[in-house]
Scaffold this active site. Sequence first.
Site, PDB file in Angstrom:
ATOM      1  N   ASP A   1     -39.659  -0.056   1.895  1.00  0.00           N
ATOM      2  CA  ASP A   1     -40.702  -0.947   1.359  1.00  0.00           C
ATOM      3  C   ASP A   1     -42.042  -0.412   1.864  1.00  0.00           C
ATOM      4  OD1 ASP A   1     -40.391  -4.169   0.206  1.00  0.00           O
ATOM      5  OD2 ASP A   1     -42.369  -3.458   0.781  1.00  0.00           O
TER       6      ASP A   1
ATOM      7  N   TYR B   1     -47.641  -7.455 -17.314  1.00  0.00           N
ATOM      8  CA  TYR B   1     -46.273  -7.346 -16.783  1.00  0.00           C
ATOM      9  C   TYR B   1     -45.294  -7.003 -17.912  1.00  0.00           C
ATOM     10  CZ  TYR B   1     -42.090  -8.963 -14.188  1.00  0.00           C
ATOM     11  OH  TYR B   1     -40.877  -9.065 -13.551  1.00  0.00           O
TER      12      TYR B   1
ATOM     13  N   LYS C   1     -42.958  -3.779 -18.510  1.00  0.00           N
ATOM     14  CA  LYS C   1     -41.496  -3.875 -18.593  1.00  0.00           C
ATOM     15  C   LYS C   1     -40.964  -3.202 -19.854  1.00  0.00           C
ATOM     16  CE  LYS C   1     -40.483  -5.772 -14.691  1.00  0.00           C
ATOM     17  NZ  LYS C   1     -39.936  -4.891 -13.645  1.00  0.00           N
TER      18      LYS C   1
HETATM   19  P1  NAD Z   1     -41.047  -9.263  -4.900  1.00  0.00           P
HETATM   20  O1  NAD Z   1     -42.480  -9.413  -5.267  1.00  0.00           O
HETATM   21  O2  NAD Z   1     -40.370 -10.353  -4.146  1.00  0.00           O
HETATM   22  O3  NAD Z   1     -40.847  -7.916  -4.069  1.00  0.00           O
HETATM   23  C1  NAD Z   1     -41.438  -6.720  -4.424  1.00  0.00           C
HETATM   24  C2  NAD Z   1     -41.433  -5.834  -3.194  1.00  0.00           C
HETATM   25  O4  NAD Z   1     -42.090  -4.611  -3.541  1.00  0.00           O
HETATM   26  C3  NAD Z   1     -42.190  -6.430  -1.994  1.00  0.00           C
HETATM   27  O5  NAD Z   1     -41.362  -6.428  -0.851  1.00  0.00           O
HETATM   28  C4  NAD Z   1     -43.392  -5.510  -1.828  1.00  0.00           C
HETATM   29  O6  NAD Z   1     -43.765  -5.310  -0.475  1.00  0.00           O
HETATM   30  C5  NAD Z   1     -42.889  -4.226  -2.446  1.00  0.00           C
HETATM   31  N1  NAD Z   1     -43.967  -3.358  -2.937  1.00  0.00           N
HETATM   32  C6  NAD Z   1     -45.103  -3.698  -3.577  1.00  0.00           C
HETATM   33  N2  NAD Z   1     -45.848  -2.607  -3.833  1.00  0.00           N
HETATM   34  C7  NAD Z   1     -45.147  -1.546  -3.353  1.00  0.00           C
HETATM   35  C8  NAD Z   1     -45.369  -0.148  -3.315  1.00  0.00           C
HETATM   36  N3  NAD Z   1     -46.485   0.386  -3.823  1.00  0.00           N
HETATM   37  N4  NAD Z   1     -44.417   0.648  -2.760  1.00  0.00           N
HETATM   38  C9  NAD Z   1     -43.283   0.120  -2.243  1.00  0.00           C
HETATM   39  N5  NAD Z   1     -43.028  -1.195  -2.227  1.00  0.00           N
HETATM   40  C10 NAD Z   1     -43.938  -2.023  -2.785  1.00  0.00           C
HETATM   41  O7  NAD Z   1     -40.249  -8.911  -6.258  1.00  0.00           O
HETATM   42  P2  NAD Z   1     -38.730  -9.226  -6.638  1.00  0.00           P
HETATM   43  O8  NAD Z   1     -38.672 -10.621  -7.131  1.00  0.00           O
HETATM   44  O9  NAD Z   1     -37.822  -8.793  -5.561  1.00  0.00           O
HETATM   45  O10 NAD Z   1     -38.586  -8.276  -7.919  1.00  0.00           O
HETATM   46  C11 NAD Z   1     -38.015  -6.982  -7.864  1.00  0.00           C
HETATM   47  C12 NAD Z   1     -37.937  -6.428  -9.285  1.00  0.00           C
HETATM   48  O11 NAD Z   1     -37.209  -7.334 -10.125  1.00  0.00           O
HETATM   49  C13 NAD Z   1     -39.296  -6.235  -9.971  1.00  0.00           C
HETATM   50  O12 NAD Z   1     -39.228  -5.096 -10.810  1.00  0.00           O
HETATM   51  C14 NAD Z   1     -39.423  -7.474 -10.823  1.00  0.00           C
HETATM   52  O13 NAD Z   1     -40.249  -7.253 -11.930  1.00  0.00           O
HETATM   53  C15 NAD Z   1     -37.988  -7.691 -11.256  1.00  0.00           C
HETATM   54  N6  NAD Z   1     -37.725  -9.073 -11.661  1.00  0.00           N
HETATM   55  C16 NAD Z   1     -37.746 -10.095 -10.759  1.00  0.00           C
HETATM   56  C17 NAD Z   1     -37.499 -11.396 -11.178  1.00  0.00           C
HETATM   57  C18 NAD Z   1     -37.511 -12.567 -10.218  1.00  0.00           C
HETATM   58  O14 NAD Z   1     -37.388 -13.721 -10.652  1.00  0.00           O
HETATM   59  N7  NAD Z   1     -37.613 -12.341  -8.921  1.00  0.00           N
HETATM   60  C19 NAD Z   1     -37.236 -11.653 -12.539  1.00  0.00           C
HETATM   61  C20 NAD Z   1     -37.234 -10.598 -13.430  1.00  0.00           C
HETATM   62  C21 NAD Z   1     -37.460  -9.298 -12.984  1.00  0.00           C
END
Ligand code: NAD
Length: 310
Positions: free
Chosen positions: A34, A141, A145
Amino acid sequence: MKKILVTGALGQIGSELVMKLREVYGNDSVLATDIRKEDCEVVHSGPFEILDVQDAKRFSSLAREYHIDTIMHLAALLSAKAEANPQLAWTINMGGLVNALEVAREHNTQFFTPSSIGAFGPNTPKSRTPQDTIQRPTTMYGVNKVSGELLCDYYYQKFGVDTRGVRFPGLISYVTKPGGGTTDYAVEMYYGAKENKAYTSYIKSGTYMDMMYMPDAIHAIIQLMEADSSRLIHRNAFNVSAISAEPEDFAQAIRKHIPDFQLSYDVDPIRQAIAESWPNSINCQAAKEEWGFQPKFDLHSMSEDMLEKI
Ligand code: NAD
């Protein structure tokens, strides 16, 4: 032995995915990365490295150093945050994805990244949204996607990278709080119910969106990655969902356990507009047929489990 690199591993999905992968494949088989570091189980239970996914060189050298054979790319800015800073969202979401795919190509790894119901738009059919349909999202977003889905398919067709993905709905978890999405209200409602017997929703009554409980989401990722490649027709990305609900549905499910729970509204126009551009309920038939997707939790079993565990 499997060697999996997870980006964005401290996020809502990553923190639970890493722990489940370590349980299934062994602690040393999963390199969590991360952009930040925290004092938590993911960091202490196995290998962890700081990785900004925009740093292509370090990304590739970590893959080499740890003999990575699978990349699970989760680092991203989510819907509400992306809308607040669209240029940064493009840079991180698309720049990070291209880097991740290039590392997968260079090191010949399997590849997973989640898309979202945000990949649909206002002129997508809203009910039982098909797997293959109109995708003209109006949010940054969503643009990220759809572009990501196309790019992953391109890397499969052009370079033979084994790319796989799902379109996640709003994910609900008691472990890690959500990171700036439009469906975060549902998670917040359970905490509000438990702490104050009340919650003020920023999403309007009657606004249906797809949702799923995190254990089902994590299971779906592992199941898709283990599926026989020859059965996959769609790849990037499969519709998956377990629940189609609006705020009152959550309130009613909560009242079975906390009868005097109060739900009120103070609508946020930005997140409401995003929600209205998304489907009410998506059709998951392709995921069921091609790799056996079958969620276990519905609204009521999820609510019972959430309220017990938070
Ligand atoms: P989140 O925001 O909880 O976590 C994202 C993580 O990415 C964080 O820990 C952050 O520190 C890290 N991050 C941000 N910028 C970064 C960088 N430049 N380099 C490395 N790390 C970085 O997101 P999530 O809910 O865990 O989502 C993960 C994936 O799943 C994403 O692609 C999101 O679009 C997708 N998604 C999530 C949901 C949901 O409901 N949580 C729904 C649909 C899709």
